[in-house]
Write an enzyme that holds these catalytic residues in place. Structure first.
Site, short mmCIF file in Angstrom:
data_model
loop_
_atom_site.label_atom_id
_atom_site.label_comp_id
_atom_site.label_asym_id
_atom_site.label_seq_id
_atom_site.Cartn_x
_atom_site.Cartn_y
_atom_site.Cartn_z
N PHE A 86 -79.21 -62.73 -73.73
CA PHE A 86 -78.24 -62.23 -72.75
C PHE A 86 -78.92 -61.08 -72.00
CE2 PHE A 86 -74.51 -60.04 -71.19
CZ PHE A 86 -73.65 -61.08 -70.90
N ASP A 108 -78.48 -59.19 -82.46
CA ASP A 108 -77.30 -59.17 -81.60
C ASP A 108 -76.38 -60.28 -82.11
OD1 ASP A 108 -75.37 -59.71 -79.69
OD2 ASP A 108 -76.68 -59.38 -77.98
N TYR A 113 -64.70 -58.67 -78.50
CA TYR A 113 -63.75 -59.34 -77.59
C TYR A 113 -63.86 -60.86 -77.64
CZ TYR A 113 -67.99 -58.29 -74.83
OH TYR A 113 -69.29 -58.11 -74.41
N LYS A 114 -64.86 -61.39 -78.36
CA LYS A 114 -65.02 -62.86 -78.41
C LYS A 114 -64.23 -63.39 -79.60
CE LYS A 114 -69.67 -62.50 -76.42
NZ LYS A 114 -69.41 -63.08 -75.09
N ARG A 153 -69.46 -74.27 -71.78
CA ARG A 153 -69.43 -73.92 -73.21
C ARG A 153 -67.99 -74.09 -73.70
NH1 ARG A 153 -72.03 -67.93 -73.55
NH2 ARG A 153 -70.17 -67.52 -72.30
C1 LIG Z 1 -75.30 -62.09 -76.63
C2 LIG Z 1 -74.56 -61.05 -75.81
N1 LIG Z 1 -75.01 -59.78 -75.81
C3 LIG Z 1 -74.38 -58.83 -75.08
C4 LIG Z 1 -73.25 -59.14 -74.34
C5 LIG Z 1 -72.54 -58.10 -73.53
O1 LIG Z 1 -72.72 -56.80 -73.97
P1 LIG Z 1 -71.62 -55.67 -73.75
O2 LIG Z 1 -70.61 -55.82 -74.85
O3 LIG Z 1 -72.37 -54.41 -73.81
O4 LIG Z 1 -70.99 -55.90 -72.41
C6 LIG Z 1 -72.75 -60.44 -74.35
C7 LIG Z 1 -71.54 -60.78 -73.56
O5 LIG Z 1 -71.09 -61.87 -73.48
C8 LIG Z 1 -73.43 -61.42 -75.09
O6 LIG Z 1 -73.02 -62.68 -75.08
#
Ligand SMILES: Cc1ncc(COP(=O)(O)O)c(C=O)c1O
Length: 405
Positions: A116, A193, A218-219, A366
């Protein structure tokens, strides 16, 4: 539904616990639906604020720490190793400089070319500030990572590796235990991550010796848009002073003595910076109630059952689409990704029918069937709707609406 798993369904499948939109929601991998418990928790904190004003801090003060036991269970950690705070981006900016210790030729950072973007931006910031390189593990097919390429990239020139537990586009699940052990054996610090696995795939971050990890809530965790994310720091590093410090990470017993010198808080809480957003934390507080009593192995088994059905229906009904998610159960997370040139229009046509998918460029739909609120009917309904949208040409006539989320 598989007969073997049906006995635990009443507990796991609880759509009544969520604000369900009409139609079918398949986007819990981007923004989970609102649990009623989250709304109640936010309302409770608003009432606190109205009734108690500043005295509310007497109980809000330890709110983040109070969520640690529930969060720790989700990632296989000790409560003191996790804290709800920040976002993935800010948490990377806190943890990377703390654990990145360039020495001699071991000075570069490593991520993957399928990450990401924010992970890459954060990692490159620290590479640039240190005159080092951010190296990227290449992908052979543009969707997944091959173990040989991961292994080859982890060399004695790498100081710190950041890997995604689940790749955000294809949904490939990496083996956390294997790559943590491998990279540490080569002398690297390893961070993960876990945006696309927390709440969907059980982890054992403590036992697997992971150095640090970050995630959002939030997911799959359903804590609400922009809810505080979280971080994990292994117990063996808890004495390390954070590179970037703020007063909320100070030792709680002395924080309000307002001393000029920072004194490191206990546990992962030391990585907090400033005053937490109590109302956002409340969303997480309520959302975690949904996980109470839930067997995470069963949740994962059920998710695999639903994504397995989705994969076989993709093969049967959608031959024009390329399935870019690995088939093996041990190699896929909680969503299935299908690629086709016209998938942006297909996504918009699905939305017009009340079926909410997730779309990512280039041409990737997705779909995440969530065991708490999706079942086989939803999976079949979604896949059949895609077939109909293609057969009828419906996708050709949708407008240019946004499909960014
Ligand atoms: C793998 C991944 N990393 C980071 C993020 C976003 O990071 P943040 O929570 O800092 O906006 C996402 C958002 O969908 C993500 O899928």
């Amino acid at each position: 539904m598989g007969a073997t798993l049906s006995w635990f369904m009443p507990k796991l499948y609880k759509p009544e616990a969520f604000a369900l939109p009409d139609g079918i929601y398949m986007d819990g991998n981007s923004l989970g639906l609102m649990p009623h418990a989250a709304k109640k928790a936010v309302e409770r904190r608003l009432t606190d604020w109205a009734e108690q004003a500043v005295m509310g801090w007497d109980h809000w003060f330890g709110l983040s720490e109070s969520l640690s036991p529930a969060l720790a269970r989700l990632v296989g950690a000790r409560p003191e190793e996790v804290i709800a705070t920040g976002s993935i981006t800010t948490n990377l900016h806190l943890l990377v400089p703390t654990f990145y210790r360039p020495q001699g030729q071991r000075r570069h950072l490593l991520a993957t070319e399928l990450d990401f973007p924010t992970d890459l931006y954060a990692m490159r910031s620290w590479a640039d500030l240190n005159g080092a390189e951010l190296r990227l593990i290449p992908s052979r097919d543009g969707h997944t990572l091959h173990p040989d390429d991961i292994a080859a990239a982890i060399t004695d020139e790498i100081a710190l590796v950041l890997l995604p537990t689940v790749l955000y586009r294809s949904g490939q699940l990496l083996d956390v235990a294997r790559w943590t052990e491998y990279a540490q054996a080569q002398g690297c610090v390893v961070g993960w991550d876990a945006a696309h696995s927390i709440g969907a795939v059980p982890h054992q971050f403590h036992d697997h010796g992971v150095d640090f990890a970050v995630w959002c809530s939030y997911k799959y965790l359903n804590a609400g848009p922009g809810a505080p994310g979280g971080l994990f720091v292994h117990e063996r590093h808890l004495g390390t002073v954070p590179a970037l410090r703020g007063w909320w990470g100070n030792d709680k017993t002395s924080q309000f003595r307002m001393e000029n010198e920072y004194s490191r808080g206990e546990g992962a809480g030391a990585y907090q910076l400033g005053t937490p957003g109590v109302l956002s934390l409340a969303g997480l507080e309520g959302a975690l109630e949904v996980y109470e009593g839930v067997d995470l192995a069963q949740l994962r088994a059920r998710s695999l059952e639903l994504t397995g059905l989705m994969l076989s229906l993709a093969d049967e009904l959608l031959p024009e689409m390329q399935v870019i998610t690995p088939r093996a159960e041990a190699e896929r997370g909680g969503h299935v990704s299908l690629q086709w040139d016209h998938n942006k229009q297909v996504s918009l046509a699905l939305r017009a029918r009340g079926i909410i998918p997730d779309y990512r460029e280039p041409g990737i739909v997705r779909l995440a069937p969530i065991p708490f609120y999706n079942n086989e009917d939803d999976v079949r309904g979604t896949m059949q709707a895609i077939r109909e949208i293609i057969d009828s040409g419906e996708y050709r006539s949708v407008g240019e609406g946004s499909a960014v989320s």
